[in-house]
Design a protein around this motif. Structure first.
Motif, PDB file in Angstrom:
ATOM      1  N   GLN A   1      -8.920   3.997  -3.598  1.00  8.97           N
ATOM      2  CA  GLN A   1      -9.602   4.327  -2.340  1.00  8.97           C
ATOM      3  C   GLN A   1      -9.187   5.702  -1.825  1.00  8.97           C
TER       4      GLN A   1
ATOM      5  N   GLY B   1      -9.498   7.366   7.440  1.00  2.00           N
ATOM      6  CA  GLY B   1      -9.591   5.934   7.690  1.00  2.00           C
ATOM      7  C   GLY B   1     -10.515   5.272   6.687  1.00  2.00           C
ATOM      8  N   ASP B   2     -10.187   4.040   6.317  1.00  2.00           N
ATOM      9  CA  ASP B   2     -11.008   3.288   5.364  1.00  2.00           C
ATOM     10  C   ASP B   2     -12.167   2.664   6.130  1.00  2.00           C
TER      11      ASP B   2
ATOM     12  N   THR C   1     -13.235  -1.032   5.693  1.00  2.00           N
ATOM     13  CA  THR C   1     -12.398  -2.129   6.182  1.00  2.00           C
ATOM     14  C   THR C   1     -12.269  -2.118   7.706  1.00  2.00           C
ATOM     15  N   MET C   2     -13.023  -1.232   8.372  1.00  2.00           N
ATOM     16  CA  MET C   2     -12.919  -1.172   9.823  1.00  2.00           C
ATOM     17  C   MET C   2     -13.548  -2.416  10.452  1.00  2.00           C
ATOM     18  N   ASP C   3     -12.914  -2.900  11.500  1.00  2.00           N
ATOM     19  CA  ASP C   3     -13.386  -4.082  12.199  1.00  2.00           C
ATOM     20  C   ASP C   3     -14.738  -3.808  12.834  1.00  2.00           C
TER      21      ASP C   3
ATOM     22  N   THR D   1       0.798  -1.226   0.000  1.00  2.00           N
ATOM     23  CA  THR D   1       0.000   0.000   0.000  1.00  2.00           C
ATOM     24  C   THR D   1       0.829   1.274   0.000  1.00  2.00           C
TER      25      THR D   1
ATOM     26  N   ARG E   1      -2.925   3.737  -2.441  1.00  3.51           N
ATOM     27  CA  ARG E   1      -4.209   3.065  -2.685  1.00  3.51           C
ATOM     28  C   ARG E   1      -5.093   4.059  -3.449  1.00  3.51           C
TER      29      ARG E   1
ATOM     30  N   ASP F   1      -6.285   1.663   5.504  1.00  2.00           N
ATOM     31  CA  ASP F   1      -6.778   0.396   6.015  1.00  2.00           C
ATOM     32  C   ASP F   1      -5.724  -0.183   6.955  1.00  2.00           C
ATOM     33  N   MET F   2      -5.962  -1.365   7.488  1.00  2.00           N
ATOM     34  CA  MET F   2      -5.044  -1.921   8.475  1.00  2.00           C
ATOM     35  C   MET F   2      -3.692  -2.262   7.866  1.00  2.00           C
TER      36      MET F   2
END
Length: 267
Positions: free
Chosen positions: A29, A70-71, A74-76, A10, A26, A34-35
């Motif tokens: 996006q 922050g994406d 894709t967040m938990d 990334t 990225r 993302d993580m």
């Protein structure tokens, strides 16, 4: 040719002539974090901290955006406060490492710098932008609080009342307003920003590392310090700086009426 220091998924990370460049990569996006990007950014920043050959860092984004924050996709899904805090702490280690890095950081902002993306830009000592740059402290739109260091950096740059207005309104502002508030140093055409950032970086890379590092540390400490402490830092730092070969050469050039070795690039 620049050296590609690590094959990331990334990021693009290169180093040439003492200048390390980290490019968030990225673009589809808008370089949202993302993580994977968080972990890779942490790795790249740690590598730079340990590499004393790196004198200046340039931070940018690929594909016409700096970082959209922050994406969210894709967040938990784990809603616990403990999980959210742990996730945040890992990113903040990287943010703190950039803010406290003992070498200058230059951010190039083209396109969106939203939320955590604005926070990343504010870790830099100097922020360059294109006319397409858009900034936003967007956290409250999502019921979140400002993070990525912005609660620390933003009031110190724009003042407390303006920082509150930007946080409460969660409004977008452009490059010109960002320059008026002191967030952005210069606005450059998209085709010029890369070259100008590198010109500045190469100029600073030629300075003595000790004097440059002490200058940055002193300026960063000044708003949290007192007069006596800063005078002590100046005295001890100047003693070291004036013993360097660079200082002796610079004085010799001045006395000989020669052009100074150090020239700041014009924008």
């Amino acid at each position: 040719m620049p050296t590609i220091t690590q094959p990331y998924q990334t990021l693009l990370h290169t180093c040439e002539d003492g200048v390390a460049t980290i490019t968030l990569n990225r673009p589809a996006q808008r370089n949202a974090l993302d993580m994977v990007m968080r972990e890779e950014l942490a790795h790249a920043v740690d590598a730079i901290r340990r590499d004393r050959e790196v004198r200046v860092v340039i931070l940018g984004g690929a594909g016409g955006a700096f970082c959209a924050g922050g994406d969210i996709g894709t967040m938990d899904a784990d809603p616990s406060a403990e999980h959210a805090r742990e996730r945040m702490v890992r990113l903040l280690f990287t943010v703190e490492a950039l803010i406290t890095l003992d070498r200058p950081v230059i951010a190039k902002v083209d396109g969106a710098a939203y939320g955590a993306g604005l926070g990343l830009a504010l870790t830099a000592d100097l922020v360059l932008a294109t006319p397409r740059a858009r900034f936003c402290l967007s956290f409250l739109r999502l019921g979140a609080i400002p993070d990525c260091g912005t609660l620390y950096t933003l009031p110190r740059i724009v003042g407390l009342q303006r920082a509150k207005e930007l946080a409460y309104s969660a409004r977008e502002f452009n490059a010109e307003e960002a320059r008026d508030m002191g967030i952005v140093l210069d606005i450059l055409p998209p085709e010029r920003i890369d070259a100008h950032a590198r010109q500045i970086a190469l100029a600073m890379a030629g300075l003595p590392a000790g004097a440059l590092s002490t200058t940055k540390r002193g300026l960063n400490a000044s708003l949290n310090s007192d007069l006596h402490t800063m005078m002590e830092l100046e005295a001890s730092g100047q003693g070291v700086a004036r013993s360097s070969p660079y200082h002796r050469e610079a004085v010799g050039r001045f006395l000989a009426k020669q052009a100074p070795r150090y020239q700041w690039p014009r924008s």
